[in-house]
Design an enzyme around this catalytic site. Structure first.
Site, mmCIF file in Angstrom:
data_model
loop_
_atom_site.group_PDB
_atom_site.id
_atom_site.type_symbol
_atom_site.label_atom_id
_atom_site.label_comp_id
_atom_site.label_asym_id
_atom_site.label_seq_id
_atom_site.Cartn_x
_atom_site.Cartn_y
_atom_site.Cartn_z
ATOM 1 N N ASP A 196 0.872 -1.158 0.000
ATOM 2 C CA ASP A 196 0.000 0.000 0.000
ATOM 3 C C ASP A 196 0.924 1.227 0.000
ATOM 4 O OD1 ASP A 196 -2.284 1.690 0.438
ATOM 5 O OD2 ASP A 196 -1.702 1.774 2.545
ATOM 6 N N ASP A 198 -0.079 5.078 0.903
ATOM 7 C CA ASP A 198 -0.297 6.059 1.965
ATOM 8 C C ASP A 198 -0.229 5.419 3.346
ATOM 9 O OD1 ASP A 198 -2.427 8.567 0.493
ATOM 10 O OD2 ASP A 198 -1.014 7.216 -0.479
ATOM 11 N N GLY A 285 -4.941 2.939 -3.049
ATOM 12 C CA GLY A 285 -6.185 3.667 -3.235
ATOM 13 C C GLY A 285 -5.926 5.151 -3.401
ATOM 14 N N ASP A 352 -1.793 -0.969 5.789
ATOM 15 C CA ASP A 352 -2.166 -0.514 7.131
ATOM 16 C C ASP A 352 -3.668 -0.392 7.345
ATOM 17 O OD1 ASP A 352 -2.762 2.871 7.252
ATOM 18 O OD2 ASP A 352 -2.206 1.915 5.383
#
Length: 404
Positions: A196, A198, A285, A352
């Site tokens: 991921d 961010d 995302g 996360d």
């Protein structure tokens, strides 16, 4: 009848100890059934389980070893092993093998005692303990210091769920990370790591930074809060937040990209993975604009994120293509693995947030990194105390191998 003898030698480490002892054994055609050696603070511990052929004079062999170890200033101990005891030891080789890894800024006796107590209560035997992290200075624990110890344990666990749950509870209680894995061939053949972006590869949520720059920070935060309460789904909330960015100058994106803080250990992790032949991917995302920035900076192989539409140098408030949500992340992970010819057991996923759980659940090794409690509880592994390069310890890669 052949004699079986366990030989334990200890003392100051120096070149030639193992060579000297095994040369004596070789002169008498002795078979070595098992051998292990460790050095702690320049102190050697050498163990050999040997089979002395029938007709050979065991007393003479042991006398020669005793004389040579005395010359080297070392201690030696001999222990006869019965055939029954040896056969029982051999029968244990079919038992399951497991790896338990401790990660912390500094490992104490309390940490080791807690973990080994759990291991003992589940009737597991510790075969080996290795320090994976570098040597610890006496001056104190630096802010980004690392400590890791790996236990190789053996024994049958009909259901590992309770064992894993106890380790997770212990980790939370002692503010350390404890990882449990089966010691199987996939642990050594993993070849793809997907991150991921961010709050994982970078220490920021980019959409929040963009919203602040656009003067809509509070509105975006409110939509995020509604999504967290389950009032709107990820895709709907994402599009609503992006719409508020309409009119933002493209130069703002460039400024935010250059100011992004790379997460502790990310550069060391990715560079080491590249040396080892791993492929890496960003499945986010967030936005491809920032994903591609990190790709150039870190050397990432694949980037999949949301395409922020920019026309005439300004953000339109729209995104192109399929929104990358949790389900899409899992789909993309499968696609990359297939393209690379990999089984999903050879894949590692790191994230996360709750929208990372789908990809964490299908990866052979899913790691919740500095994650929310619900993510830590549902992921196979969790790292909260160290930087991203703590993942190398879960792969059994020590600082000695990487030169760090």
């Amino acid at each position: 009848m052949n004699e079986i003898i366990l030989i334990n030698i200890a003392g100051d480490d120096r070149p030639g100890v193992t060579s000297t002892i095994t040369s004596i054994l070789a002169d008498h055609q002795v078979n070595i059934l098992d051998i292990g050696q460790a050095v702690i603070h320049d102190n050697l511990s050498l163990g050999l389980l040997v089979e002395v052929p029938a007709g050979a004079e065991a007393a003479s062999i042991l006398k020669d070893i005793l004389f040579r170890t005395h010359e080297m200033g070392m201690q030696v101990r001999f222990l006869p092993v019965s055939p029954e005891s040896y056969n029982q030891w051999v029968s244990g080789q079919g038992k399951q093998r497991h790896i338990v890894t401790l990660l912390a800024r500094k490992i104490t006796a309390r940490h080791i005692a807690g973990v080994t107590d759990v291991v003992s209560r589940y009737a597991l035997n510790i075969d080996r303990i290795d320090r994976l992290s570098g040597r610890v200075p006496l001056e104190g624990v630096a802010q980004q210091s690392k400590a890791s110890v790996e236990l190789s344990v053996r024994g049958n666990l009909p259901d590992a769920t309770d064992f894993r749950r106890e380790l997770l509870h212990l980790a939370s209680e002692m503010d350390i990370d404890i990882a449990y894995q089966e010691d199987n061939m996939f642990r050594r053949t993993r070849r793809l790591v997907a991150f991921d972006m961010d709050s994982t590869l970078i220490e920021a949520e980019v959409i929040d930074e963009l919203a602040i720059a656009a003067g809509v920070g509070e509105q975006v935060a409110e939509i995020t809060e509604r999504a967290m309460r389950g009032e709107i789904d990820f895709t709907e909330s994402f599009k609503a937040r992006v719409a508020l960015l309409k009119g933002l100058d493209e130069s703002v994106l460039a400024g935010i990209a250059e100011s992004l803080r790379i997460t502790e250990g990310a550069e060391n992790l990715v560079s080491t993975l590249k040396l080892l032949g791993y492929k890496t991917a960003i499945l986010s995302g967030g936005f491809t604009y920032f994903g591609h920035y990190l790709q150039r900076k870190l050397g990432i192989d694949y980037v999949h994120a949301n395409e922020l539409v920019i026309r005439d140098g300004r953000v339109t408030g729209e995104v192109e293509g399929i929104v990358v949500d949790g389900k899409r992340k899992a789909e993309l992970l499968r696609e990359i693995a297939k393209r690379e010819g990999l089984d999903m057991e050879q894949v590692i996923a790191v994230g996360d947030g709750a929208n990372d759980l789908p990809m964490l659940s299908i990866a052979g090794l899913g790691i919740a990194f500095r994650a929310k409690p619900i993510v830590r509880e549902n992921a196979k592994q969790s790292i909260s105390t160290l930087g991203l390069d703590g993942i190398l310890y879960l792969l059994g890669i020590s600082d000695r191998l990487t030169g760090k």
